[in-house]
Design a protein around this motif. Structure first.
Motif, PDB file in Angstrom:
ATOM      1  N   PRO A   1     120.377  49.330  57.347  1.00 33.57           N
ATOM      2  CA  PRO A   1     120.125  48.863  58.707  1.00 33.57           C
ATOM      3  C   PRO A   1     119.816  47.370  58.738  1.00 33.57           C
ATOM      4  CG  PRO A   1     118.268  50.154  57.902  1.00 33.57           C
ATOM      5  CD  PRO A   1     119.340  50.217  56.853  1.00 33.57           C
ATOM      6  N   CYS A   2     120.202  46.744  59.827  1.00 30.09           N
ATOM      7  CA  CYS A   2     119.877  45.326  60.021  1.00 30.09           C
ATOM      8  C   CYS A   2     118.362  45.233  60.179  1.00 30.09           C
ATOM      9  CB  CYS A   2     120.586  44.795  61.271  1.00 30.09           C
ATOM     10  SG  CYS A   2     120.172  43.087  61.681  1.00 30.09           S
ATOM     11  N   PRO A   3     117.687  44.358  59.433  1.00 37.51           N
ATOM     12  CA  PRO A   3     116.229  44.282  59.478  1.00 37.51           C
ATOM     13  C   PRO A   3     115.688  43.438  60.634  1.00 37.51           C
ATOM     14  CG  PRO A   3     117.059  42.747  57.849  1.00 37.51           C
ATOM     15  CD  PRO A   3     118.250  43.502  58.385  1.00 37.51           C
ATOM     16  N   THR A   4     116.584  42.794  61.388  1.00 38.22           N
ATOM     17  CA  THR A   4     116.157  41.851  62.430  1.00 38.22           C
ATOM     18  C   THR A   4     115.798  42.590  63.719  1.00 38.22           C
ATOM     19  OG1 THR A   4     117.756  40.339  61.454  1.00 38.22           O
ATOM     20  CG2 THR A   4     116.833  39.708  63.579  1.00 38.22           C
ATOM     21  N   PRO A   5     114.743  42.141  64.389  1.00 39.78           N
ATOM     22  CA  PRO A   5     114.376  42.775  65.667  1.00 39.78           C
ATOM     23  C   PRO A   5     115.446  42.541  66.736  1.00 39.78           C
ATOM     24  CG  PRO A   5     112.628  41.304  64.900  1.00 39.78           C
ATOM     25  CD  PRO A   5     113.803  41.106  64.008  1.00 39.78           C
ATOM     26  N   THR A   6     115.499  43.448  67.698  1.00 36.03           N
ATOM     27  CA  THR A   6     116.391  43.304  68.847  1.00 36.03           C
ATOM     28  C   THR A   6     116.029  42.033  69.608  1.00 36.03           C
ATOM     29  OG1 THR A   6     116.596  45.700  69.035  1.00 36.03           O
ATOM     30  CG2 THR A   6     117.107  44.432  70.999  1.00 36.03           C
ATOM     31  N   ALA A   7     117.035  41.329  70.084  1.00 34.71           N
ATOM     32  CA  ALA A   7     116.807  40.109  70.857  1.00 34.71           C
ATOM     33  C   ALA A   7     116.073  40.462  72.150  1.00 34.71           C
ATOM     34  CB  ALA A   7     118.131  39.428  71.164  1.00 34.71           C
ATOM     35  N   PRO A   8     115.051  39.697  72.523  1.00 35.40           N
ATOM     36  CA  PRO A   8     114.304  39.989  73.754  1.00 35.40           C
ATOM     37  C   PRO A   8     115.224  39.975  74.973  1.00 35.40           C
ATOM     38  CG  PRO A   8     113.222  38.265  72.468  1.00 35.40           C
ATOM     39  CD  PRO A   8     114.548  38.515  71.833  1.00 35.40           C
ATOM     40  N   GLY A   9     115.133  41.017  75.785  1.00 32.98           N
ATOM     41  CA  GLY A   9     115.914  41.118  77.007  1.00 32.98           C
ATOM     42  C   GLY A   9     117.377  41.462  76.808  1.00 32.98           C
ATOM     43  N   ALA A  10     117.792  41.746  75.572  1.00 36.63           N
ATOM     44  CA  ALA A  10     119.196  42.056  75.308  1.00 36.63           C
ATOM     45  C   ALA A  10     119.594  43.365  75.986  1.00 36.63           C
ATOM     46  CB  ALA A  10     119.436  42.155  73.808  1.00 36.63           C
ATOM     47  N   PRO A  11     120.810  43.443  76.524  1.00 37.13           N
ATOM     48  CA  PRO A  11     121.256  44.668  77.184  1.00 37.13           C
ATOM     49  C   PRO A  11     121.598  45.781  76.199  1.00 37.13           C
ATOM     50  CG  PRO A  11     123.022  43.061  77.184  1.00 37.13           C
ATOM     51  CD  PRO A  11     121.808  42.374  76.620  1.00 37.13           C
ATOM     52  N   LEU A  12     121.754  45.418  74.932  1.00 40.52           N
ATOM     53  CA  LEU A  12     122.035  46.381  73.867  1.00 40.52           C
ATOM     54  C   LEU A  12     121.007  46.175  72.763  1.00 40.52           C
ATOM     55  CD1 LEU A  12     125.893  45.778  73.635  1.00 40.52           C
ATOM     56  CD2 LEU A  12     124.745  47.663  74.811  1.00 40.52           C
ATOM     57  N   ALA A  13     120.781  47.190  71.973  1.00 42.06           N
ATOM     58  CA  ALA A  13     119.807  47.089  70.891  1.00 42.06           C
ATOM     59  C   ALA A  13     120.418  46.341  69.712  1.00 42.06           C
ATOM     60  CB  ALA A  13     119.339  48.483  70.468  1.00 42.06           C
ATOM     61  N   LEU A  14     120.633  45.023  69.930  1.00 40.98           N
ATOM     62  CA  LEU A  14     121.216  44.174  68.898  1.00 40.98           C
ATOM     63  C   LEU A  14     120.359  42.930  68.719  1.00 40.98           C
ATOM     64  CD1 LEU A  14     125.004  44.234  69.907  1.00 40.98           C
ATOM     65  CD2 LEU A  14     123.854  45.646  68.196  1.00 40.98           C
ATOM     66  N   CYS A  15     120.355  42.419  67.499  1.00 38.09           N
ATOM     67  CA  CYS A  15     119.663  41.154  67.237  1.00 38.09           C
ATOM     68  C   CYS A  15     120.508  40.001  67.787  1.00 38.09           C
ATOM     69  CB  CYS A  15     119.422  40.986  65.733  1.00 38.09           C
ATOM     70  SG  CYS A  15     120.940  40.802  64.768  1.00 38.09           S
ATOM     71  N   ALA A  16     119.922  38.825  67.850  1.00 39.73           N
ATOM     72  CA  ALA A  16     120.616  37.665  68.403  1.00 39.73           C
ATOM     73  C   ALA A  16     121.903  37.358  67.626  1.00 39.73           C
ATOM     74  CB  ALA A  16     119.687  36.455  68.416  1.00 39.73           C
ATOM     75  N   ALA A  17     121.871  37.485  66.304  1.00 42.16           N
ATOM     76  CA  ALA A  17     123.060  37.187  65.497  1.00 42.16           C
ATOM     77  C   ALA A  17     124.205  38.150  65.816  1.00 42.16           C
ATOM     78  CB  ALA A  17     122.716  37.238  64.013  1.00 42.16           C
ATOM     79  N   HIS A  18     123.892  39.440  65.950  1.00 40.30           N
ATOM     80  CA  HIS A  18     124.943  40.407  66.264  1.00 40.30           C
ATOM     81  C   HIS A  18     125.422  40.269  67.712  1.00 40.30           C
ATOM     82  CE1 HIS A  18     123.598  42.670  62.544  1.00 40.30           C
ATOM     83  NE2 HIS A  18     124.891  42.419  62.360  1.00 40.30           N
ATOM     84  N   LEU A  19     124.527  39.885  68.615  1.00 41.01           N
ATOM     85  CA  LEU A  19     124.956  39.607  69.995  1.00 41.01           C
ATOM     86  C   LEU A  19     125.941  38.434  70.017  1.00 41.01           C
ATOM     87  CD1 LEU A  19     121.656  40.039  72.026  1.00 41.01           C
ATOM     88  CD2 LEU A  19     123.751  41.388  72.279  1.00 41.01           C
ATOM     89  N   ALA A  20     125.679  37.417  69.175  1.00 43.22           N
ATOM     90  CA  ALA A  20     126.578  36.262  69.108  1.00 43.22           C
ATOM     91  C   ALA A  20     127.949  36.663  68.570  1.00 43.22           C
ATOM     92  CB  ALA A  20     125.964  35.162  68.243  1.00 43.22           C
ATOM     93  N   VAL A  21     127.971  37.546  67.588  1.00 40.18           N
ATOM     94  CA  VAL A  21     129.246  38.041  67.054  1.00 40.18           C
ATOM     95  C   VAL A  21     130.002  38.791  68.153  1.00 40.18           C
ATOM     96  CG1 VAL A  21     130.288  39.658  65.413  1.00 40.18           C
ATOM     97  CG2 VAL A  21     128.465  38.112  64.656  1.00 40.18           C
ATOM     98  N   ALA A  22     129.280  39.626  68.902  1.00 42.56           N
ATOM     99  CA  ALA A  22     129.908  40.382  69.986  1.00 42.56           C
ATOM    100  C   ALA A  22     130.434  39.439  71.079  1.00 42.56           C
ATOM    101  CB  ALA A  22     128.906  41.378  70.582  1.00 42.56           C
ATOM    102  N   LEU A  23     129.668  38.389  71.392  1.00 45.28           N
ATOM    103  CA  LEU A  23     130.106  37.411  72.393  1.00 45.28           C
ATOM    104  C   LEU A  23     131.378  36.705  71.942  1.00 45.28           C
ATOM    105  CD1 LEU A  23     129.708  35.803  75.012  1.00 45.28           C
ATOM    106  CD2 LEU A  23     128.269  34.231  73.696  1.00 45.28           C
ATOM    107  N   ASP A  24     131.412  36.268  70.671  1.00 44.34           N
ATOM    108  CA  ASP A  24     132.619  35.615  70.148  1.00 44.34           C
ATOM    109  C   ASP A  24     133.827  36.542  70.269  1.00 44.34           C
ATOM    110  OD1 ASP A  24     131.290  33.288  69.524  1.00 44.34           O
ATOM    111  OD2 ASP A  24     131.098  33.747  67.386  1.00 44.34           O
TER     112      ASP A  24
END
Length: 187
Positions: A14-37
């Motif tokens: 599992p990814c050890p990073t906490p979910t990004a605050p206010g994120a619409p999905l349970a993803l960390c900021a790095a994974h949200l950035a990958v999804a955005l790209d």
């Protein structure tokens, strides 16, 4: 306790990073950035063009990995329209209002044609040439002013014009889109 990112790496850890605050999905900021790209590559990212579109004058573009397209007409930013064969021609049937009459005409050079006619307002456009214009003249023949392309306003003619104008904020912008699409077809 902070919720952890829901993704795992290739080994299943599992990814050890906490979910990004206010994120619409349970993803960390790095994974949200990958999804955005990924999403921007797939669906584009909307934003202002650096300069107006050379084909239609639009100001908003959609950026993709392989280039930016005008949101209005789809012209690729940076491409220069090939004017070797002259400006693109789009035959349209136009509806002009002057006082309480409406002219139904056709032209492949709308700006020049409308500039030469007395009118108060360009009401609506529809694609088509002489055959389309003739059909409209026949359709509204009962209200035609003899010997002209001018018509008295009737409920039927007003309803037709309103249907053509439905969802069109500016018929000139609509015409520019049609011209740009025509130019792009021959680019």
């Amino acid at each position: 306790m902070d919720e952890r990112c829901a993704l795992t790496d290739a080994s299943g850890a599992p990814c050890p990073t906490p979910t990004a605050p206010g994120a619409p999905l349970a993803l960390c900021a790095a994974h949200l950035a990958v999804a955005l790209d990924w999403a921007e590559g797939e669906f584009g990212a909307r934003g202002l063009l650096l300069s107006p579109c050379l084909a239609c004058g639009g100001r908003v573009g959609v950026r993709y990995p392989d280039g930016t397209l005008c949101e209005r007409c789809g012209w690729r930013a940076g491409d220069v329209p090939d004017r070797e064969f002259g400006a693109p021609v789009v035959e349209v049937v136009y509806y002009l209002r002057f006082d309480d009459r409406i002219k139904i005409g056709t032209s492949g050079r709308l700006r020049a044609r409308v500039a030469a006619l007395p009118h108060d307002e360009l009401l609506a456009l529809e694609p088509g040439g002489r055959a389309s214009e003739r059909r409209r003249h026949e359709q509204f023949a009962v209200s035609r002013i003899p010997g002209t392309e001018w018509f008295e306003r009737t409920a039927e003619l007003d309803a037709h014009v309103a249907a053509l104008a439905l969802g069109v904020d500016d018929p000139w912008a609509q015409y520019d889109e049609w011209l740009a699409a025509r130019a792009a077809a021959f680019a």
